[in-house]
Design an enzyme around this catalytic site. Sequence first.
Site: not given
Ligand code: G6P
Ligand code: MG
Length: 216
Positions: A10, A12, A47-48, A50, A117, A119, A171
């Site tokens: 993972d 983030d 991990g959830i 957006r 993510s 991003n 995490d």
């Molecule tokens: C990761 C993070 C989440 C976030 C998700 C989507 O899983 O742990 O906190 O909401 O990615 O990220 P994004 O950058 O696409 O909004």
């Molecule tokens: Mg994470």
Amino acid sequence: MSRFEAAIFDLDGVLADSARSHFVAWKRIADALGIAFDEQANEALKGIDRMGSLRRILEMGRISMPQAEMENLAARKNGFYIDAIAEMTPADLLPGTQRLLDQAQDAGLKCAVASASSNAPFLLKQLGISERFDFIADAGLIERPKPAPDIFLACAAALRVAPQHAVGFEDAAAGIAAIKAAGMYAVGIGDAATLAGADIVYPTTDAVDLRAVLAA
Ligand code: G6P
Ligand code: MG
């Protein structure tokens, strides 16, 4: 000889401190809506994806709104988040990340990133570690979000490694559930009670003993 052939990370909160940036961005949205939201409440969002995160925050505040308005808020949050990670550099890697990636490489493991993510590619570039991975999952192509196993299975398939020969690092409780559902060995990074579903938990990335993990 270790049974492991791949390490799937993972991003983030495992490789970078960007989980904090997601929290800060959501906190600005929650504050604007008058919804009480702190780091403890944020734990359930890790991990959830957006929109799923926004839905949970709105539930905390017992607020419902039209889809278009939700999309607007999610876009605002993403703007805050992108502004934060645009400032990031390799100095924002979590301590121990370079060492862990070096050790994984030295152990002959193929490496992938399984981040929900969208991003993630941009952040990996900012952190200067894009080239360290054989595969970076595209969150937009994954059908079911964590805790479903899909993103970890997509990584294993891309690396051509059977799930039972892969170790996942997470995490988030949802991420650990995803790794276990994929049939992989799960390493939790963080609080042992929160990540109780993991096979082993280390408090930080820096504390990971990869040798011990690979001997499991
Ligand atoms: C990761 C993070 C989440 C976030 C998700 C989507 O899983 O742990 O906190 O909401 O990615 O990220 P994004 O950058 O696409 O909004
Ligand atoms: Mg994470």
